[in-house]
Design a protein around this motif. Structure first.
Motif, short mmCIF file in Angstrom:
data_model
loop_
_atom_site.label_atom_id
_atom_site.label_comp_id
_atom_site.label_asym_id
_atom_site.label_seq_id
_atom_site.Cartn_x
_atom_site.Cartn_y
_atom_site.Cartn_z
N TYR A 10 -2.54 3.48 -10.35
CA TYR A 10 -1.66 3.81 -9.22
C TYR A 10 -1.42 5.32 -9.12
CZ TYR A 10 -0.77 -1.15 -9.27
OH TYR A 10 -0.92 -2.50 -9.24
N GLU A 11 -1.83 6.02 -10.13
CA GLU A 11 -1.63 7.46 -10.17
C GLU A 11 -2.89 8.21 -9.75
OE1 GLU A 11 1.34 8.43 -10.67
OE2 GLU A 11 2.04 6.41 -11.14
N VAL A 41 0.38 2.12 -2.65
CA VAL A 41 -1.05 1.86 -2.80
C VAL A 41 -1.24 0.53 -3.54
CG1 VAL A 41 -1.64 4.27 -2.77
CG2 VAL A 41 -1.13 3.16 -4.95
N ARG A 42 -2.28 -0.17 -3.18
CA ARG A 42 -2.53 -1.47 -3.80
C ARG A 42 -3.42 -1.35 -5.03
NH1 ARG A 42 -3.22 -6.01 0.91
NH2 ARG A 42 -1.26 -5.63 1.99
N GLY A 43 -3.91 -0.16 -5.27
CA GLY A 43 -4.74 0.02 -6.45
C GLY A 43 -6.23 -0.07 -6.15
N PHE A 44 -6.60 0.14 -4.89
CA PHE A 44 -8.02 0.15 -4.58
C PHE A 44 -8.29 1.23 -3.54
CE2 PHE A 44 -8.15 -1.70 -0.36
CZ PHE A 44 -6.90 -2.27 -0.25
N ALA A 45 -9.56 1.53 -3.36
CA ALA A 45 -9.91 2.62 -2.45
C ALA A 45 -11.29 2.38 -1.86
CB ALA A 45 -9.85 3.95 -3.18
N PHE A 46 -11.64 3.18 -0.88
CA PHE A 46 -12.96 3.12 -0.26
C PHE A 46 -13.59 4.50 -0.28
CE2 PHE A 46 -10.76 -0.53 1.47
CZ PHE A 46 -11.73 -1.51 1.35
#
Length: 95
Positions: A10-11, A41-46
């Motif tokens: 999350y950081e 943030v949900r803990g994911f990214a693109f």
DNA sequence: CCTGAGCGT
């Protein structure tokens, strides 16, 4: 072309993702969506790269790898639905 | 809005 990155800390910041993915290709854009209800943030990214082969190389290299104390998850992202079609220039696929 | 699934304004 987009890459899904999950199980993130999350950081984590888009800059960190850019630095890591830049090792396997040219990072075009990094997106970290947040929950529309809470804003966290949900803990994911693109991650979007200049070439699909670069994305594949990054996936093969970073998927399952330990990063920031978390088991990194990298996969091909599902095609995002065009939500910008609501106002102008949208899906003119009119019946 | 403070957490742990995994796919977005």
């Amino acid at each position: 072309m987009s890459v899904y990155v999950g199980n993130l800390s999350y950081e984590v910041t888009p800059e960190d993702l850019t630095q890591v993915f830049a090792e396997y290709g040219s990072v075009k854009r990094v997106q970290i969506p947040t929950d529309r209800e809470t804003g966290r943030v949900r803990g994911f990214a693109f991650v979007e790269m200049s070439s699909e082969e670069e994305e594949t190389a990054a996936i093969e290299a970073l998927d399952g790898a330990e990063w920031m104390g978390r088991g990194l998850k990298v996969n091909k992202a599902k095609p995002k639905e065009d939500r910008g079609g609501g106002g102008g220039g949208g899906r003119r696929g009119r019946y």
